[in-house]
Design a protein around this motif. Structure first.
Motif, mmCIF file in Angstrom:
data_model
loop_
_atom_site.group_PDB
_atom_site.id
_atom_site.type_symbol
_atom_site.label_atom_id
_atom_site.label_comp_id
_atom_site.label_asym_id
_atom_site.label_seq_id
_atom_site.Cartn_x
_atom_site.Cartn_y
_atom_site.Cartn_z
ATOM 1 N N GLY A 184 80.365 -125.738 -4.341
ATOM 2 C CA GLY A 184 79.675 -126.610 -3.399
ATOM 3 C C GLY A 184 79.399 -125.953 -2.062
ATOM 4 O O GLY A 184 79.939 -124.899 -1.727
ATOM 5 N N GLY A 185 78.545 -126.593 -1.288
ATOM 6 C CA GLY A 185 78.241 -126.115 0.057
ATOM 7 C C GLY A 185 77.056 -125.176 0.070
ATOM 8 O O GLY A 185 76.949 -124.281 -0.770
ATOM 9 N N LEU A 186 76.179 -125.374 1.036
ATOM 10 C CA LEU A 186 74.964 -124.577 1.115
ATOM 11 C C LEU A 186 75.265 -123.099 1.313
ATOM 12 O O LEU A 186 74.657 -122.230 0.665
ATOM 13 N N LEU A 187 76.218 -122.776 2.195
ATOM 14 C CA LEU A 187 76.542 -121.375 2.469
ATOM 15 C C LEU A 187 77.134 -120.689 1.238
ATOM 16 O O LEU A 187 76.821 -119.525 0.943
ATOM 17 N N ASN A 188 78.011 -121.395 0.518
ATOM 18 C CA ASN A 188 78.603 -120.822 -0.694
ATOM 19 C C ASN A 188 77.534 -120.553 -1.760
ATOM 20 O O ASN A 188 77.557 -119.513 -2.420
ATOM 21 N N LYS A 189 76.630 -121.482 -1.925
ATOM 22 C CA LYS A 189 75.558 -121.314 -2.901
ATOM 23 C C LYS A 189 74.648 -120.156 -2.512
ATOM 24 O O LYS A 189 74.229 -119.372 -3.363
#
Length: 244
Positions: A79-84
């Motif tokens: 999850g999370g935009l930065l992780n993706k």
């Protein structure tokens, strides 16, 4: 008239861009090489270094590598935009493939996550078919055996110095992250013990005993190289007592 300072800056910028692209190219080449070689070597159950890779094994290895690209890596945050974005950047740009993280805190569980990831690929219908195609031994512990051999072959590749200089530097940097303060001699000894487990289990000689005594205790928690040393030593002692 063009200022010489402008030309110099443009030249420096071009050189930096070229160096960055070359670095990314080498890094992508390294991860593709590491993953493919570990998979194809794991399929060659006889461990004959002089044996040429049969076409069936090569094709099965390429198919398994494709499957690995579709399997989520254990314990990676989804999850999370930065992780993706970071994951996309690794897989599409810097690594070129899906591969477990190994730097910093991730170094401690790298081998465990690699094993679970490889086993998950082998347990799919497509992965099982690829193992059949490569004529990999059948049995209840087949996927686990394959994954164990992928770990063993990966540890061997990280210890090998017979690579072109460009790849060898990347190998050394990765090995330093994973093995940390342990010496090459210590890691090579651990690798040899691990190969005893992989070869003995592959031969079908007391394989159930090997998995129960050797790997169920250590691999189920965290497969650091320190843990491997204890697990593989226990398994090796068991195989020494089993008549051939």
């Amino acid at each position: 008239m063009t200022d010489i300072t402008t030309i110099s800056r443009a030249g420096s910028s071009t050189a930096r861009t070229g160096w960055l692209l070359w670095r990314i190219f080498r890094q992508r080449r390294w991860f593709q090489y590491l993953r493919y070689q570990a998979v194809v070597s794991a399929l060659l159950i006889q461990d004959d270094m002089d044996q040429p890779t049969p076409p069936r094994v090569n094709e099965a290895a390429l198919r398994l590598c494709e499957i690995l690209d579709t399997i989520d890596i254990p314990m990676e945050v989804q999850g999370g935009l930065l992780n993706k974005w970071a994951r996309w950047f690794r897989e599409k740009i810097t690594h070129g493939i899906r591969y477990p993280r190994y730097q910093g805190p991730d170094s401690h569980t790298y081998y465990e996550r690699l094993r679970v990831w490889a086993e998950a690929a082998a347990r799919t219908d497509e992965g099982d078919a690829a193992l059949d195609y490569a004529r990999f031994p059948s049995g209840d512990g087949r996927a686990r055996l394959f994954a164990t051999r992928v770990v063993a072959k990966t540890s061997g590749l990280l210890l090998s110095h017979d690579l072109p200089d460009a790849l060898n530097r990347l190998r050394e940097n990765m090995a330093a992250e994973i093995h940390q303060d342990r010496s090459w001699t210590q890691e090579a000894a651990t690798h040899r013990r691990l190969m005893v487990v992989a070869r003995s289990a592959g031969a079908g000689l007391a394989s159930t005993l090997l998995f129960d005594v050797g790997f169920s205790q250590e691999l189920s928690s965290s497969l650091t190289m320190g843990g491997l040393a204890a697990a593989s030593t226990a398994a090796a002692e068991v195989t020494e007592e089993v008549p051939s």
